[in-house]
Design a protein around this motif. Structure first.
Motif, PDB file in Angstrom:
ATOM      1  N   THR A 123      19.084  35.746 -31.182  1.00 22.01           N
ATOM      2  CA  THR A 123      18.447  33.907 -31.609  1.00 22.01           C
ATOM      3  C   THR A 123      18.851  32.995 -30.740  1.00 22.01           C
ATOM      4  OG1 THR A 123      18.124  35.019 -33.887  1.00 22.01           O
ATOM      5  CG2 THR A 123      17.407  33.411 -33.659  1.00 22.01           C
ATOM      6  N   ALA A 124      19.779  32.654 -30.502  1.00 27.44           N
ATOM      7  CA  ALA A 124      20.876  31.809 -29.850  1.00 27.44           C
ATOM      8  C   ALA A 124      20.190  31.485 -28.715  1.00 27.44           C
ATOM      9  CB  ALA A 124      22.204  31.650 -29.889  1.00 27.44           C
ATOM     10  N   GLY A 125      19.991  32.737 -27.821  1.00 27.86           N
ATOM     11  CA  GLY A 125      19.313  32.535 -26.422  1.00 27.86           C
ATOM     12  C   GLY A 125      18.397  31.633 -26.329  1.00 27.86           C
ATOM     13  N   LEU A 126      17.104  32.816 -27.612  1.00 21.42           N
ATOM     14  CA  LEU A 126      15.685  32.452 -27.666  1.00 21.42           C
ATOM     15  C   LEU A 126      15.309  30.990 -28.134  1.00 21.42           C
ATOM     16  CD1 LEU A 126      13.988  35.211 -29.079  1.00 21.42           C
ATOM     17  CD2 LEU A 126      14.531  34.642 -27.266  1.00 21.42           C
ATOM     18  N   VAL A 127      16.328  30.260 -28.636  1.00 20.14           N
ATOM     19  CA  VAL A 127      15.915  29.005 -29.377  1.00 20.14           C
ATOM     20  C   VAL A 127      16.879  28.087 -28.020  1.00 20.14           C
ATOM     21  CG1 VAL A 127      17.148  26.714 -31.196  1.00 20.14           C
ATOM     22  CG2 VAL A 127      16.301  29.404 -31.877  1.00 20.14           C
ATOM     23  N   ALA A 128      18.038  28.261 -27.388  1.00 25.20           N
ATOM     24  CA  ALA A 128      18.460  26.972 -26.589  1.00 25.20           C
ATOM     25  C   ALA A 128      17.513  27.435 -25.521  1.00 25.20           C
ATOM     26  CB  ALA A 128      19.266  27.722 -26.039  1.00 25.20           C
ATOM     27  N   GLY A 129      16.805  28.438 -25.390  1.00 26.43           N
ATOM     28  CA  GLY A 129      15.369  28.576 -23.802  1.00 26.43           C
ATOM     29  C   GLY A 129      14.475  28.464 -23.929  1.00 26.43           C
ATOM     30  N   TRP A 130      14.096  27.558 -25.445  1.00 22.49           N
ATOM     31  CA  TRP A 130      12.732  27.051 -25.953  1.00 22.49           C
ATOM     32  C   TRP A 130      12.419  26.119 -25.011  1.00 22.49           C
ATOM     33  CZ3 TRP A 130       9.036  29.127 -29.224  1.00 22.49           C
ATOM     34  CH2 TRP A 130       7.900  27.996 -29.505  1.00 22.49           C
ATOM     35  N   GLY A 131      11.006  25.512 -24.705  1.00 28.03           N
ATOM     36  CA  GLY A 131      10.520  25.279 -24.133  1.00 28.03           C
ATOM     37  C   GLY A 131      11.224  25.650 -22.387  1.00 28.03           C
ATOM     38  N   ARG A 132      11.632  26.455 -21.431  1.00 33.39           N
ATOM     39  CA  ARG A 132      11.945  26.706 -20.415  1.00 33.39           C
ATOM     40  C   ARG A 132      10.661  27.746 -19.441  1.00 33.39           C
ATOM     41  NH1 ARG A 132      17.753  28.549 -19.339  1.00 33.39           N
ATOM     42  NH2 ARG A 132      16.805  28.764 -17.037  1.00 33.39           N
ATOM     43  N   GLY A 133       9.715  28.292 -20.618  1.00 37.51           N
ATOM     44  CA  GLY A 133       8.670  28.978 -20.284  1.00 37.51           C
ATOM     45  C   GLY A 133       9.141  30.104 -21.058  1.00 37.51           C
ATOM     46  N   SER A 134       8.800  31.314 -20.842  1.00 42.38           N
ATOM     47  CA  SER A 134       8.986  32.276 -21.425  1.00 42.38           C
ATOM     48  C   SER A 134       9.922  33.070 -20.614  1.00 42.38           C
ATOM     49  CB  SER A 134       7.433  33.617 -21.287  1.00 42.38           C
ATOM     50  OG  SER A 134       6.601  33.198 -22.015  1.00 42.38           O
ATOM     51  N   ARG A 135      10.072  32.838 -18.933  1.00 42.57           N
ATOM     52  CA  ARG A 135      10.790  33.874 -18.377  1.00 42.57           C
ATOM     53  C   ARG A 135      11.853  33.195 -18.540  1.00 42.57           C
ATOM     54  NH1 ARG A 135      12.631  33.571 -13.260  1.00 42.57           N
ATOM     55  NH2 ARG A 135      13.367  35.204 -12.086  1.00 42.57           N
ATOM     56  N   GLY A 136      11.709  31.841 -18.567  1.00 47.47           N
ATOM     57  CA  GLY A 136      13.637  31.327 -19.006  1.00 47.47           C
ATOM     58  C   GLY A 136      13.708  31.674 -20.297  1.00 47.47           C
ATOM     59  N   GLN A 137      12.850  31.295 -21.673  1.00 49.03           N
ATOM     60  CA  GLN A 137      13.658  31.950 -22.474  1.00 49.03           C
ATOM     61  C   GLN A 137      14.042  33.294 -22.710  1.00 49.03           C
ATOM     62  OE1 GLN A 137      10.633  31.256 -25.930  1.00 49.03           O
ATOM     63  NE2 GLN A 137      11.379  30.817 -26.975  1.00 49.03           N
ATOM     64  N   LEU A 138      13.683  34.242 -22.172  1.00 51.13           N
ATOM     65  CA  LEU A 138      13.804  35.607 -22.221  1.00 51.13           C
ATOM     66  C   LEU A 138      15.114  35.513 -21.283  1.00 51.13           C
ATOM     67  CD1 LEU A 138      10.934  38.079 -21.471  1.00 51.13           C
ATOM     68  CD2 LEU A 138      12.243  37.483 -23.550  1.00 51.13           C
ATOM     69  N   LEU A 139      15.328  34.991 -20.288  1.00 50.91           N
ATOM     70  CA  LEU A 139      16.654  35.106 -19.338  1.00 50.91           C
ATOM     71  C   LEU A 139      18.121  33.916 -19.862  1.00 50.91           C
ATOM     72  CD1 LEU A 139      15.299  34.039 -16.130  1.00 50.91           C
ATOM     73  CD2 LEU A 139      16.093  36.118 -16.689  1.00 50.91           C
ATOM     74  N   THR A 140      17.955  33.501 -20.336  1.00 52.52           N
ATOM     75  CA  THR A 140      18.751  33.004 -21.459  1.00 52.52           C
ATOM     76  C   THR A 140      19.171  33.953 -22.498  1.00 52.52           C
ATOM     77  OG1 THR A 140      17.849  30.381 -21.297  1.00 52.52           O
ATOM     78  CG2 THR A 140      19.395  30.397 -22.965  1.00 52.52           C
TER      79      THR A 140
END
Length: 205
Positions: A58-75
């Protein structure tokens, strides 16, 4: 340094508890009304199992919000990988120190493995740190501070229940908190270094 010092002090006594460990353990065993034990078991359950790993995702998904789907998944994958790596190192330390838990007759919850550092204290503190990082990136300063306070209370509560339920010595829990803070501080330093590098490259460009 503080974690290394505590680990050395515990190892120097071959895992034998310190007087403060024994004193707080005896107090916990003598003050266990059924309602308090049930509450402690409920809190301690959130410090292990799927909950901390869901918190990391959850933390990674929230922190990666706005980076696109790929960026969010990587975070999200990075946050989960951070927690898993820290857990792997914790297990290595745990088996190296090989500290015995308090007497089984005093346990009010299930436990397994060696005692130092406390797995529940470590894992909940790491998960709380990851969620605090996400709150800092995704919310206002006032909201982030409120989240930090609540998350700190959760991590502290999980650690204290391990002592209250008789399955850890207090220095095990302190070791878990210090171990988690070491990893979180290292992660912050890496992120700060990367941020400065990006600023420098942008300025040079």
């Amino acid at each position: 340094m503080l974690f290394a010092l505590l680990a050395a002090l515990v190892s120097a006594r071959h895992g034998a508890p310190y007087p403060l460990d024994e004193s707080l353990h005896r107090w916990s065993v003598r003050h266990r009304p059924p309602v308090a034990v049930a509450l402690a078991r409920g809190i301690t359950a959130t410090g292990s199992g799927p909950v901390p790993y869901l918190c990391a995702l959850t933390a990674g998904l929230v922190a990666g919000w706005g980076r696109g789907s790929r960026g969010q998944l990587l975070t999200a994958a990075g946050a989960l990988g951070f927690l898993l790596l820290a857990q792997g190192v914790r297990y290595a330390v745990m088996y190296a120190v090989a500290r015995s838990r308090p007497p089984v007759a005093d346990w009010a919850a299930h436990a397994s493995g060696f005692a130092f550092p406390s797995g529940h204290a470590t894992t909940s503190a790491l998960a709380a740190g990851l969620l605090a990082w996400a709150a800092w990136r995704a919310s206002s300063p006032a909201t982030a501070r409120l989240c930090w306070a609540l998350l700190a209370c959760w991590a502290v509560a999980v650690g204290l229940t391990r002592v209250y339920l008789g399955v850890h010595w207090p220095t095990d829990v302190l070791g878990g908190w210090l171990f988690a803070l070491t990893w979180l501080a290292a992660a912050m330093a890496v992120c700060a270094g990367r941020g400065q590098g990006e600023v420098a490259r942008a300025a040079a460009g």
